[in-house]
Design a protein around this motif. Structure first.
Motif, mmCIF file in Angstrom:
data_model
loop_
_atom_site.group_PDB
_atom_site.id
_atom_site.type_symbol
_atom_site.label_atom_id
_atom_site.label_comp_id
_atom_site.label_asym_id
_atom_site.label_seq_id
_atom_site.Cartn_x
_atom_site.Cartn_y
_atom_site.Cartn_z
ATOM 1 N N GLY A 106 0.767 -1.240 0.000
ATOM 2 C CA GLY A 106 0.000 0.000 0.000
ATOM 3 C C GLY A 106 0.792 1.281 0.000
ATOM 4 N N ARG A 107 1.969 1.292 -0.698
ATOM 5 C CA ARG A 107 2.771 2.518 -0.741
ATOM 6 C C ARG A 107 1.993 3.697 -1.330
ATOM 7 N NH1 ARG A 107 7.067 -1.227 -2.547
ATOM 8 N NH2 ARG A 107 6.265 -0.849 -4.640
ATOM 9 N N ARG A 108 1.004 3.379 -2.187
ATOM 10 C CA ARG A 108 0.302 4.471 -2.886
ATOM 11 C C ARG A 108 -0.374 5.445 -1.917
ATOM 12 N NH1 ARG A 108 -4.705 0.885 -5.454
ATOM 13 N NH2 ARG A 108 -6.083 1.076 -3.659
ATOM 14 N N PRO B 264 8.598 3.208 -6.485
ATOM 15 C CA PRO B 264 9.912 2.651 -6.848
ATOM 16 C C PRO B 264 9.832 1.368 -7.680
ATOM 17 C CG PRO B 264 9.463 2.340 -4.503
ATOM 18 C CD PRO B 264 8.395 3.245 -5.041
ATOM 19 N N GLU B 265 8.755 0.594 -7.543
ATOM 20 C CA GLU B 265 8.629 -0.651 -8.328
ATOM 21 C C GLU B 265 7.724 -0.454 -9.543
ATOM 22 O OE1 GLU B 265 8.897 -4.751 -5.880
ATOM 23 O OE2 GLU B 265 7.458 -3.330 -5.063
ATOM 24 N N MET B 266 6.518 0.023 -9.291
ATOM 25 C CA MET B 266 5.563 0.275 -10.379
ATOM 26 C C MET B 266 5.814 1.711 -10.845
ATOM 27 S SD MET B 266 3.033 -2.387 -10.007
ATOM 28 C CE MET B 266 1.405 -1.702 -10.158
ATOM 29 N N THR B 267 6.921 1.879 -11.609
ATOM 30 C CA THR B 267 7.464 3.218 -11.817
ATOM 31 C C THR B 267 6.532 4.151 -12.603
ATOM 32 O OG1 THR B 267 8.655 2.260 -13.656
ATOM 33 C CG2 THR B 267 9.899 2.566 -11.614
ATOM 34 N N LYS B 268 5.520 3.582 -13.266
ATOM 35 C CA LYS B 268 4.573 4.453 -13.981
ATOM 36 C C LYS B 268 3.464 4.948 -13.061
ATOM 37 C CE LYS B 268 5.174 3.040 -18.783
ATOM 38 N NZ LYS B 268 5.691 1.657 -18.903
ATOM 39 N N GLU B 269 3.395 4.344 -11.871
ATOM 40 C CA GLU B 269 2.316 4.710 -10.941
ATOM 41 C C GLU B 269 2.781 5.805 -9.991
ATOM 42 O OE1 GLU B 269 -0.662 3.556 -11.092
ATOM 43 O OE2 GLU B 269 -0.455 1.766 -12.347
ATOM 44 N N GLY C 231 8.095 -1.868 6.522
ATOM 45 C CA GLY C 231 8.287 -2.565 5.243
ATOM 46 C C GLY C 231 7.035 -2.390 4.398
ATOM 47 N N LEU C 232 7.176 -1.650 3.298
ATOM 48 C CA LEU C 232 6.042 -1.491 2.377
ATOM 49 C C LEU C 232 6.465 -2.123 1.054
ATOM 50 C CD1 LEU C 232 4.938 2.182 3.179
ATOM 51 C CD2 LEU C 232 3.840 0.058 3.924
ATOM 52 N N PHE C 233 5.932 -3.320 0.790
ATOM 53 C CA PHE C 233 6.470 -4.146 -0.289
ATOM 54 C C PHE C 233 5.681 -4.076 -1.586
ATOM 55 C CE2 PHE C 233 7.718 -6.127 3.764
ATOM 56 C CZ PHE C 233 9.098 -6.016 3.642
ATOM 57 N N ALA C 234 4.622 -3.299 -1.629
ATOM 58 C CA ALA C 234 3.829 -3.238 -2.857
ATOM 59 C C ALA C 234 3.133 -1.889 -2.972
ATOM 60 C CB ALA C 234 2.784 -4.349 -2.871
#
Ligand SMILES: [Zn+2]
Length: 423
Positions: free
Chosen positions: A121-123, A133-138, A185-188
């Protein structure tokens, strides 16, 4: 309180705070009403995490959903809507008075004092201009321009606490629990992947068992003990999709996490409680189906009515509604209504998302007073009170000091005096 079937945030409030709650509210008693910011001020209730922190214990939350999602939110948040995970979801008139759940987690008690927070839930932590950092378009979803991850780290450093932030498995593996007291830890970007879809490599994500082990390694350092909540929250999501495979596989991931915890704690001093917040419209049937028959396959016989094959696992509603063959009964009298044959599985009731269901769920417990406190049938809101009794938290915090409160029959009639005894 106001719905026939439970949903995660109200159920979590019962499970973690010990009071029943209204549909889709979180951390509020029944004076809190949906989307009514004002109603949330006087209706806030404390949780097992508040009670554990009052007793000097370390606390942690591990989930594979977003850490601001309905169930974990009941441990630290108070909101008239479970959907107020960041400020963009809080209606503008309420934004001044009602903080979103992510902000409560980093600014308010008990959230800011939780030692271990792991999930997705990093969003909800990142501002709109920041890319994930992972879903770089988001982009992040916060409208207040704040990066709550930076704010979490800054708050801990300012208070002189040993804190680390990680967002993939490789970074988590590098954590030395002896040098870290606070771990985020925010993994997604949103929820973490289902176990079957998870990338287990260093740039991927930890499993629920990995997170559980890591959390315990930090929490167990506290001689006063700890409270850890671990949620396999994606069982629910798979059921909503009628996806039995993932629902069962996620349940096995929970079992693996439980076994990991059992290997690290001593059940003569640590209470373990395992339950569900609610059920789903999921059944497992069959008659002469032999033991060992593939659980996800067809029954070994076809229907004795229409000769068609069927699976032993069925959902009574949801997206798996193709191949209709129902014969609804024409109900004209009360007796016919009582005798009505309800739709039995294929075809289920078409819904884009399957619903929850209302049957009782099991509660398994192991540890101090487990067989005494967790026997029989009880309300969901009883569970945290029983945990508090076993662990001497909250209203039962004096019990382990040899002090206890008890009420006599005279007290109940209003004629006695409330007694505190030393045993
Ligand atoms: Zn659900």
């Amino acid at each position: 309180m106001n719905a026939q079937i439970g949903e995660s945030s109200a159920c979590a409030t019962a499970l973690m705070c010990g009071v029943k709650a209204n549909f889709e509210t979180v951390g509020l008693d029944t004076r809190g009403t949906l989307e009514n910011c004002y109603s949330s001020f006087a209706s806030r209730v404390s949780s097992l995490i508040d009670w554990a922190q009052e007793s000097g214990k370390s606390t942690g939350i591990v989930t594979n959903t977003r850490i601001t999602h309905a169930t974990p939110a009941a441990l630290y948040g108070h909101s008239p809507s479970r959907y107020w995970e960041d400020d963009s979801k809080v209606p503008p008139p309420s934004r001044k008075s009602c903080k979103d759940l992510a902000r409560q987690l980093i600014e308010n008690d008990p959230g800011r004092n939780i030692n271990v927070l792991m999930g997705g839930g990093r969003r909800h932590w990142l501002p709109k201009v920041a890319n994930d950092p992972e879903m770089t378009k988001e982009e992040g979803r916060r409208l207040d321009g704040r990066n709550l991850i930076d704010d979490w780290v800054r708050d801990k450093k300012k208070r002189g606490l040993k804190a680390e932030y990680v967002w993939n498995k490789g970074q988590l593996d590098q954590i030395n629990p002896n040098q870290v007291d606070y771990l985020l830890g925010l993994f997604a970007y949103s929820h973490m992947d289902f176990e079957v879809d998870r990338d287990p490599g260093p740039t991927g994500d930890p499993s629920l068992a990995d997170m559980t082990r890591s959390a315990l390694s930090i929490l167990q350092k506290n001689p006063k003990g700890f409270f850890l909540f671990v949620e396999s929250g994606r069982i629910d999501h798979a059921h909503h999709y009628n996806n039995a495979y993932r629902a069962l596989d996620e349940t096995l991931a929970l079992e693996t996490a439980l076994l990991a915890a059992l290997a690290l704690v001593n059940p003569t001093e640590t209470l373990l409680v395992l339950t569900a917040d609610h059920s789903h419209v999921f059944t497992f049937g069959g008659q002469a189906t032999p033991r060992g028959h593939p659980i996800l396959g067809l029954d070994n016989k076809v229907s004795d009515v229409d000769g068609q094959p069927y699976t032993t696992i069925l959902y009574t509603n949801g997206p798996g509604y193709s191949n209709p063959r129902s014969v609804p009964m024409n109900v004209t009298t009360p007796m016919e209504s009582k005798n009505q044959v309800f739709t039995s599985a294929v075809p289920p009731v078409p819904r884009q998302w399957a619903t929850h269901s209302g049957e009782d769920v099991p509660v398994y417990a192991l540890g101090p007073l487990a067989t005494t406190l967790f026997a029989g049938t009880f309300d969901q809101s009883y569970i945290p009170h029983a945990i508090a009794y076993s662990a001497c938290l909250g209203e039962h915090r004096l019990r382990c000091q040899g002090l206890d409160n008890y009420v006599t029959a005279d007290d109940l009639r209003g004629t006695g005096s409330f007694k505190r005894v030393s045993s």
